[in-house]
Design a protein around this motif. Structure first.
Motif, short mmCIF file in Angstrom:
data_model
loop_
_atom_site.label_atom_id
_atom_site.label_comp_id
_atom_site.label_asym_id
_atom_site.label_seq_id
_atom_site.Cartn_x
_atom_site.Cartn_y
_atom_site.Cartn_z
N MET A 111 54.28 41.13 40.63
CA MET A 111 54.72 42.15 39.70
C MET A 111 53.52 42.68 38.88
N ILE A 112 53.53 43.97 38.63
CA ILE A 112 52.42 44.55 37.86
C ILE A 112 52.93 44.97 36.48
N ASN A 113 52.28 44.48 35.43
CA ASN A 113 52.66 44.84 34.06
C ASN A 113 51.53 45.59 33.40
N GLU A 114 51.82 46.80 32.96
CA GLU A 114 50.80 47.56 32.24
C GLU A 114 50.94 47.25 30.75
N ILE A 115 49.83 47.00 30.10
CA ILE A 115 49.89 46.75 28.65
C ILE A 115 48.80 47.54 27.93
N ASN A 116 49.03 47.77 26.65
CA ASN A 116 47.98 48.28 25.79
C ASN A 116 47.37 47.06 25.10
N ALA A 117 46.16 46.71 25.49
CA ALA A 117 45.54 45.49 24.95
C ALA A 117 44.92 45.78 23.59
N LYS A 118 44.63 44.68 22.86
CA LYS A 118 44.01 44.84 21.54
C LYS A 118 42.49 44.86 21.63
N SER A 119 41.97 44.10 22.62
CA SER A 119 40.51 44.09 22.78
C SER A 119 40.17 43.93 24.26
N ILE A 120 38.95 44.26 24.59
CA ILE A 120 38.57 44.22 26.01
C ILE A 120 37.34 43.35 26.25
N LEU A 121 36.51 43.20 25.22
CA LEU A 121 35.29 42.40 25.39
C LEU A 121 35.41 41.11 24.62
N SER A 122 35.12 40.00 25.27
CA SER A 122 35.03 38.77 24.47
C SER A 122 33.56 38.36 24.44
N TYR A 123 33.21 37.70 23.36
CA TYR A 123 31.81 37.31 23.15
C TYR A 123 31.58 35.95 23.79
N ASN A 124 30.49 35.83 24.53
CA ASN A 124 30.17 34.56 25.18
C ASN A 124 29.05 33.87 24.40
N LYS A 125 29.36 32.69 23.86
CA LYS A 125 28.37 31.98 23.03
C LYS A 125 27.22 31.42 23.86
N HIS A 126 27.48 31.19 25.15
CA HIS A 126 26.45 30.56 25.99
C HIS A 126 26.10 31.45 27.18
N PRO A 127 25.42 32.54 26.94
CA PRO A 127 25.16 33.49 28.02
C PRO A 127 24.36 32.92 29.18
N SER A 128 23.52 31.92 28.91
CA SER A 128 22.69 31.41 30.00
C SER A 128 23.53 30.70 31.06
N GLY A 129 24.76 30.32 30.70
CA GLY A 129 25.62 29.61 31.65
C GLY A 129 26.13 30.49 32.77
N TRP A 130 26.16 31.80 32.58
CA TRP A 130 26.70 32.68 33.63
C TRP A 130 25.97 34.02 33.62
N PHE A 131 24.89 34.10 34.37
CA PHE A 131 24.16 35.35 34.59
C PHE A 131 23.74 36.06 33.29
N GLY A 132 23.57 35.29 32.24
CA GLY A 132 23.12 35.88 30.97
C GLY A 132 24.14 36.80 30.33
N CYS A 133 25.43 36.66 30.69
CA CYS A 133 26.44 37.59 30.16
C CYS A 133 26.77 37.26 28.69
#
Ligand code: SF4
Length: 298
Positions: free
Chosen positions: A1-23
């Motif tokens: 099933m596909i549910n369309e929503i209006n989200a509140k945010s789209i980016l989350s902050y990553n505290k440990h960028p070195s763990g995954w491609f510097g993201c």
């Protein structure tokens, strides 16, 4: 099933960028994943996705992203592909990833995407623009065999298509990587297969392969995986239960042989076993400028 929503945010902050491609930022436009890999860790209870067949679509993702990037003073790599594949089949119609990439190109942020879909080739023109700053694309490849991938990663592109896409991206000057994970005990742990993945990745211009010689198994993820084993590999869930009981991180049986084959093949093809990142590229560029200026002065 596909549910369309209006989200509140789209980016989350990553505290440990070195763990995954510097993201530094993680962008998830969808929740749930149509690729339905039988081993997918995102089914685990901690991620609170009640039904992994339900796909949530954040239809206001581009607007949210633009609002967010407008306010950011410091640039950081935006990653896509954690907990869902950005290029799952519904992206073909929604085109939300493409619209978000266009915004990222305009605001000149670096990007990293991990995927198992050659739909990413649709967005080559935008990725090329982003690559003025930095784009890194990783394809997850767990087996060189299309028929085995069709069992364990049923709705993703076959590995042969993933290698082709890597070749095209590398030719365009985009930094490419293979995430060689997970390796599933009894299923895709043949050292010769690992050698073949490394060789074909190298033929496609890949300079980085990041491996993990095992898999995770917990709660809902394990239950689903064992159900699928009963359907696709009769008798194997019994072996898993016997060998691993309730262990969370399980290694392949012939770890040493596979690792040795992997390292030998990477060395033969000049492939690094690390995750590339914008920060690393930036510091090696700065280092080369420093060397040049020192050379000129002496
Ligand atoms: S592509 Fe990734 S997120 Fe999607 S089902 Fe497969 S492992 Fe899970």
């Amino acid at each position: 099933m596909i549910n369309e929503i209006n989200a509140k945010s789209i980016l989350s902050y990553n505290k440990h960028p070195s763990g995954w491609f510097g993201c530094r930022f993680v962008m998830n436009i969808y929740r749930g994943c149509e690729h339905q890999c039988i081993y997918c860790d995102s089914r685990s209870e901690c991620y609170q996705i009640e039904d992994f067949n339900d796909i949530i679509v954040k239809i206001n993702a581009p607007e949210l992203l633009e609002e967010s990037l407008k306010k950011k003073r410091k640039k950081g790599t935006i990653g896509a592909g954690a907990m869902c594949d950005a290029y799952m089949p519904i992206e073909k119609d929604y085109r939300l990833v493409r619209r978000c990439l266009e915004i990222i190109a305009r605001y000149r942020f670096p990007v990293h995407i991990t995927t198992k879909s050659n739909m990413i080739l649709r967005d080559l023109d935008v990725l090329e623009q982003i690559n003025d700053v930095y784009a890194n694309i990783a394809f997850t490849i767990t087996t060189p065999h299309d028929d085995l991938a069709a069992k364990v990663e049923p709705y993703a592109s076959p590995p042969s298509e993933r290698f082709k896409a890597l070749g095209i991206l590398s030719t365009m000057g985009i930094e490419t990587c293979v995430t060689l994970m997970p390796l599933l005990p009894f299923i895709n742990e043949d050292p010769e297969d690992v050698r073949e993945i490394v060789k074909r990745a190298s033929d496609a211009g890949v300079k980085y392969i990041y491996p993990s010689f095992g898999m995770t198994l917990r709660d809902r993820q394990r239950d689903y995986f064992y159900e699928k084993l009963d359907e696709l590999f009769p008798g194997l869930s019994y072996e898993y239960r016997k060998s691993f009981k309730n262990t969370y991180g399980v290694g392949i049986r012939n770890y040493r042989k596979v690792k040795q084959a992997f390292l030998e093949e990477c060395q033969a093809h000049g492939i690094k076993n690390e995750m590339p990142s914008y920060d690393k590229k930036l510091s090696s560029y700065q280092l080369s400028l420093f060397d040049q200026s020192n050379g000129d002065g002496s």
